[in-house]
Design an enzyme around this catalytic site. Structure first.
Site, PDB file in Angstrom:
ATOM      1  N   ARG A  27       0.851  -1.201   0.000  1.00 28.27           N
ATOM      2  CA  ARG A  27       0.000   0.000   0.000  1.00 28.27           C
ATOM      3  C   ARG A  27       0.887   1.253   0.000  1.00 28.27           C
ATOM      4  NH1 ARG A  27      -5.810   0.761   0.189  1.00 28.27           N
ATOM      5  NH2 ARG A  27      -6.034   3.026   0.373  1.00 28.27           N
ATOM      6  N   ILE A  57      -8.092   5.636   0.629  1.00 25.04           N
ATOM      7  CA  ILE A  57      -7.554   6.469   1.708  1.00 25.04           C
ATOM      8  C   ILE A  57      -6.090   6.746   1.390  1.00 25.04           C
ATOM      9  CG2 ILE A  57      -7.119   6.590   4.200  1.00 25.04           C
ATOM     10  CD1 ILE A  57     -10.095   6.461   3.361  1.00 25.04           C
ATOM     11  N   ASP A  87     -12.215  10.456   6.694  1.00 24.55           N
ATOM     12  CA  ASP A  87     -13.313  11.435   6.720  1.00 24.55           C
ATOM     13  C   ASP A  87     -13.341  12.217   8.035  1.00 24.55           C
ATOM     14  OD1 ASP A  87     -15.353   8.976   5.046  1.00 24.55           O
ATOM     15  OD2 ASP A  87     -14.131  10.584   4.196  1.00 24.55           O
ATOM     16  N   ASN A 117     -11.822  16.911   0.304  1.00 19.65           N
ATOM     17  CA  ASN A 117     -12.635  15.724   0.023  1.00 19.65           C
ATOM     18  C   ASN A 117     -14.110  16.068   0.180  1.00 19.65           C
ATOM     19  OD1 ASN A 117     -13.081  12.852  -0.453  1.00 19.65           O
ATOM     20  ND2 ASN A 117     -13.702  12.744   1.702  1.00 19.65           N
ATOM     21  N   THR A 118     -14.940  15.394  -0.589  1.00 22.65           N
ATOM     22  CA  THR A 118     -16.370  15.555  -0.427  1.00 22.65           C
ATOM     23  C   THR A 118     -16.949  14.209  -0.026  1.00 22.65           C
ATOM     24  OG1 THR A 118     -18.441  16.089  -1.526  1.00 22.65           O
ATOM     25  CG2 THR A 118     -16.698  15.261  -2.939  1.00 22.65           C
ATOM     26  N   HIS A 119     -17.826  14.240   1.001  1.00 23.90           N
ATOM     27  CA  HIS A 119     -18.367  12.990   1.557  1.00 23.90           C
ATOM     28  C   HIS A 119     -19.891  13.104   1.597  1.00 23.90           C
ATOM     29  CE1 HIS A 119     -18.514   9.350   3.965  1.00 23.90           C
ATOM     30  NE2 HIS A 119     -19.345   9.966   4.786  1.00 23.90           N
ATOM     31  N   GLY A 179      -6.922  10.723   9.135  1.00 24.98           N
ATOM     32  CA  GLY A 179      -7.995   9.781   9.499  1.00 24.98           C
ATOM     33  C   GLY A 179      -8.871   9.477   8.292  1.00 24.98           C
ATOM     34  N   ASP A 205      -7.307  14.725   6.497  1.00 25.91           N
ATOM     35  CA  ASP A 205      -6.190  14.571   7.460  1.00 25.91           C
ATOM     36  C   ASP A 205      -5.841  13.083   7.489  1.00 25.91           C
ATOM     37  OD1 ASP A 205      -8.121  14.777  10.606  1.00 25.91           O
ATOM     38  OD2 ASP A 205      -8.100  13.305   8.983  1.00 25.91           O
TER      39      ASP A 205
HETATM   40  C1  GRF Z   1     -19.947  11.298  -4.305  1.00 24.08           C
HETATM   41  O1  GRF Z   1     -21.202  11.375  -3.639  1.00 24.08           O
HETATM   42  C2  GRF Z   1     -18.846  11.214  -3.289  1.00 24.08           C
HETATM   43  O2  GRF Z   1     -19.076  11.979  -2.127  1.00 24.08           O
HETATM   44  C3  GRF Z   1     -18.883   9.749  -2.936  1.00 24.08           C
HETATM   45  O3  GRF Z   1     -19.128   9.081  -4.155  1.00 24.08           O
HETATM   46  C4  GRF Z   1     -19.793   9.985  -5.032  1.00 24.08           C
HETATM   47  C5  GRF Z   1     -18.933  10.135  -6.257  1.00 24.08           C
HETATM   48  O4  GRF Z   1     -19.728  10.665  -7.234  1.00 24.08           O
HETATM   49  N1  GRF Z   1     -17.632   9.337  -2.354  1.00 24.08           N
HETATM   50  P1  GRF Z   1     -19.049  11.119  -8.643  1.00 24.08           P
HETATM   51  O5  GRF Z   1     -18.021  10.050  -9.014  1.00 24.08           O
HETATM   52  O6  GRF Z   1     -18.408  12.453  -8.419  1.00 24.08           O
HETATM   53  O7  GRF Z   1     -20.224  11.167  -9.585  1.00 24.08           O
END
Ligand code: GRF
Length: 201
Positions: free
Chosen positions: A66, A93, A146, A108-110, A144, A142
């Site tokens: 990894r 990760i 999320d 990052n977007t979650h 961790g 960071d």
């Molecule tokens: C998004 O909702 C992201 O937060 C999650 O998976 C989705 C990815 O969507 N991890 P895309 O590949 O940007 O359409």
């Protein structure tokens, strides 16, 4: 600002950034210089290629450990000298070397309201838990999972008839707008991270 965007799937968050930047990157304050993925043959890479962007793939299974993958990803991203790295649906990760190199500059977007429902199944977990509202979180990465400092969140109602896909699609509508707004502001105004507090100048 120079952005490298990392994807693992459909790339609709990437597409939202591409559409927002459009033909006036100066107005938005950022432009995408490359798109990376942890797997090939995904729509996210097709979107990048359609936009004429350089792409790269670094698959975990191609490396002995990894850490070797982490080093290879770090090198591939570094080659494009990003100001910000945007993890937009990137499902791996990142490791110590990546964070040593880009820490404090990885967004990052979650698809959940962190700290609730972290990890790879945030939408499914919120639904299974019976949450009445969920949403999305844009945060700095960071060491961790999320757990980094939160920049912005958006709320989405959970409907009785929701299944995971329906709810995730509704979350993604909010998420794409939030990501585009946050990345533009970070790029145009600069920011400070102090502990868990993010200040955009
Ligand atoms: C998004 O909702 C992201 O937060 C999650 O998976 C989705 C990815 O969507 N991890 P895309 O590949 O940007 O359409």
């Amino acid at each position: 600002a120079r952005l490298v965007v990392l994807v693992s799937g459909s790339g609709t968050n990437l597409q939202a950034l591409l559409d927002a930047i459009g033909d006036d990157p100066a107005a938005y304050g950022a432009h995408i210089v490359a798109v990376g993925a942890d797997r090939s043959a995904i729509a996210g890479l097709e979107r990048a290629e359609r936009a004429g962007l350089p792409t790269f793939v670094r698959r975990v299974k191609d490396y002995g450990t990894r850490d070797e993958w982490d080093a290879a990803l770090t090198e591939a991203v570094a080659a494009h000298e990003p100001d910000l790295v945007i993890s937009a649906g990137f499902m791996k990760i990142v490791g110590k070397e990546f964070l040593a190199r880009f820490g404090g500059r990885v967004v990052n977007t979650h698809p959940a309201l962190l700290p609730s429902f972290p990890g790879a199944h945030g939408v499914r977990d919120a639904l299974a838990y019976g949450a009445k509202v969920t949403g999305c979180t844009v945060h700095f990465v960071d060491d961790g999972v999320d757990t980094g400092p939160i920049i912005a969140q958006g709320v989405v109602e959970v409907r009785d008839e929701d299944d995971e896909d329906a709810l995730h699609e509704r979350i993604k509508e909010v998420e794409r707008r939030l990501l585009v707004e946050v990345v533009g502001r970070l790029a145009r105004h600069g920011y400070r991270i102090e502990g868990r507090k993010v200040t955009i100048q």
